[in-house]
Design a protein around this motif. Structure first.
Motif, mmCIF file in Angstrom:
data_model
loop_
_atom_site.group_PDB
_atom_site.id
_atom_site.type_symbol
_atom_site.label_atom_id
_atom_site.label_comp_id
_atom_site.label_asym_id
_atom_site.label_seq_id
_atom_site.Cartn_x
_atom_site.Cartn_y
_atom_site.Cartn_z
ATOM 1 N N SER A 72 0.829 -1.214 0.000
ATOM 2 C CA SER A 72 0.000 0.000 0.000
ATOM 3 C C SER A 72 0.859 1.258 0.000
ATOM 4 N N ALA A 73 2.011 1.209 0.693
ATOM 5 C CA ALA A 73 2.905 2.372 0.720
ATOM 6 C C ALA A 73 3.472 2.658 -0.664
ATOM 7 N N VAL A 74 3.859 1.599 -1.376
ATOM 8 C CA VAL A 74 4.426 1.771 -2.720
ATOM 9 C C VAL A 74 3.355 2.256 -3.697
ATOM 10 N N ILE A 75 2.186 1.615 -3.650
ATOM 11 C CA ILE A 75 1.101 1.993 -4.557
ATOM 12 C C ILE A 75 0.645 3.427 -4.291
ATOM 13 N N SER A 76 0.649 3.816 -3.019
ATOM 14 C CA SER A 76 0.245 5.179 -2.675
ATOM 15 C C SER A 76 1.186 6.202 -3.308
ATOM 16 N N LYS A 77 2.479 5.916 -3.282
ATOM 17 C CA LYS A 77 3.439 6.845 -3.888
ATOM 18 C C LYS A 77 3.288 6.881 -5.412
ATOM 19 N N LEU A 79 0.422 6.077 -7.313
ATOM 20 C CA LEU A 79 -0.880 6.442 -7.863
ATOM 21 C C LEU A 79 -1.538 7.631 -7.164
ATOM 22 N N ARG A 80 -0.904 8.185 -6.185
ATOM 23 C CA ARG A 80 -1.473 9.327 -5.478
ATOM 24 C C ARG A 80 -1.632 10.519 -6.421
ATOM 25 N N GLY A 81 -2.662 11.334 -6.175
ATOM 26 C CA GLY A 81 -2.902 12.517 -6.998
ATOM 27 C C GLY A 81 -1.709 13.452 -7.017
ATOM 28 N N TYR A 82 -1.474 14.086 -8.151
ATOM 29 C CA TYR A 82 -0.257 14.891 -8.322
ATOM 30 C C TYR A 82 -0.190 16.069 -7.365
ATOM 31 N N LEU A 83 -1.344 16.533 -6.870
ATOM 32 C CA LEU A 83 -1.340 17.647 -5.924
ATOM 33 C C LEU A 83 -0.732 17.260 -4.581
ATOM 34 N N ILE A 140 -3.528 1.995 8.895
ATOM 35 C CA ILE A 140 -2.628 2.695 7.968
ATOM 36 C C ILE A 140 -2.762 2.106 6.566
ATOM 37 N N THR A 141 -2.820 0.785 6.474
ATOM 38 C CA THR A 141 -2.968 0.134 5.173
ATOM 39 C C THR A 141 -4.279 0.532 4.506
ATOM 40 N N VAL A 142 -5.365 0.515 5.278
ATOM 41 C CA VAL A 142 -6.674 0.886 4.740
ATOM 42 C C VAL A 142 -6.669 2.338 4.268
ATOM 43 N N CYS A 143 -6.095 3.230 5.065
ATOM 44 C CA CYS A 143 -6.056 4.646 4.684
ATOM 45 C C CYS A 143 -5.193 4.866 3.440
ATOM 46 N N PRO A 149 -7.660 6.894 -4.479
ATOM 47 C CA PRO A 149 -8.691 7.506 -5.326
ATOM 48 C C PRO A 149 -9.104 8.879 -4.814
ATOM 49 N N LEU A 150 -9.111 9.061 -3.480
ATOM 50 C CA LEU A 150 -9.540 10.335 -2.918
ATOM 51 C C LEU A 150 -8.599 11.465 -3.331
ATOM 52 N N SER A 151 -7.310 11.185 -3.372
ATOM 53 C CA SER A 151 -6.342 12.225 -3.715
ATOM 54 C C SER A 151 -6.453 12.672 -5.158
ATOM 55 N N ASN A 152 -7.056 11.846 -6.008
ATOM 56 C CA ASN A 152 -7.204 12.205 -7.415
ATOM 57 C C ASN A 152 -8.463 13.034 -7.676
ATOM 58 N N PHE A 153 -9.307 13.186 -6.646
ATOM 59 C CA PHE A 153 -10.528 13.985 -6.795
ATOM 60 C C PHE A 153 -10.489 15.270 -5.985
#
Length: 237
Positions: A72-77, A79-83, A140-143, A149-153
């Motif tokens: 989840s930590a790797v995927i978050s970095k 796919l997280r929204g660019y902002l 932490i994993t769930v968040c 997806p939340l960071s992209n909106f």
């Protein structure tokens, strides 16, 4: 030739047996997996049964939780929204390093807590602390997955929601790890606080020793390289 063939046959049998045992163990771990989420809602009863009830114990499942945390930590970095990604993160995403950074603090907590609680009449074994800590990382994993997806909106005006959810996940995780510790070791609240502080100091000591060790290895490696370079230079004169 016959010996090589026999070695390949024996290796094939061993690998087949290992694969069967691994698959069966994975199935059993996944069947027990839902109980981890029960621990989130009923931490005292959940962690107590996780330690004392053989039907609830699930060390392989705890390993899966740590793998999910690292993933989840790797995927978050990635796919997280660019902002919500800094320029440094965009240019310096190393999968192994990100996974290690995500999991290492909790593994060090397991080791440090086990060392101190062994001297402070703790009831929990290393595997018990490992399980309880793994369960504590679930928020932490769930968040991490939720915020992708939340960071992209979200826009910058709503950034507070993003950081609030992230903070809630971290606070809940640390609270669960603490409750898991005092339940596992059967400590009172005050002794649990003291043990947590000592465990954090233990983590700092372990990190210091690790840095010192790697620095020493680097110095020795550099000395050997210089020695060989000097010898090569002298021999070619």
């Amino acid at each position: 030739m016959t010996a090589v063939k026999t070695a390949f046959i024996n290796f094939g049998k061993w690998f087949k047996g290992f694969a069967i045992r691994f698959w069966k163990g994975l199935i059993v771990a996944l069947k027990k997996f839902p109980y981890f989420f029960y621990c989130l809602v009923h931490p005292f009863d959940g962690f107590y049964d996780l330690k004392n009830d053989p039907k609830r114990r699930n060390v392989p499942g705890a390993v899966i939780l740590f793998i999910l945390l690292a993933f989840s930590a790797v995927i978050s970095k990635q796919l997280r929204g660019y902002l919500f990604i800094t320029t440094y993160e965009q240019l310096n995403v190393e999968i192994f390093s990100e996974m290690l950074i995500a999991v290492l603090p909790y593994l060090l907590w397991v080791i440090a807590n086990w060392c101190f609680t062994s001297l402070m009449d703790g009831d929990g074994k290393l595997s018990d602390i490992f399980q309880a800590t793994a369960v504590g990382t679930i928020p932490i994993t769930v968040c991490n997955f939720l915020l992708i997806p939340l960071s992209n909106f979200l826009d910058l005006d709503s950034a507070g929601m993003y950081y609030t959810i992230s903070t809630i996940g971290i606070v809940l995780a640390y609270l669960l790890i603490f409750l898991g510790m005092i339940t596992t070791h059967q400590y009172q609240f005050g002794k649990g606080i003291a043990t947590a502080i000592l465990s954090i100091l233990g983590i700092l000591i372990i990190l210091f020793v690790m840095v010192l060790f790697f620095f020493l290895i680097q110095q020795v490696t550099g000395f050997i390289q210089q020695l060989f370079t000097e010898l090569n230079y002298r021999l070619n004169e």
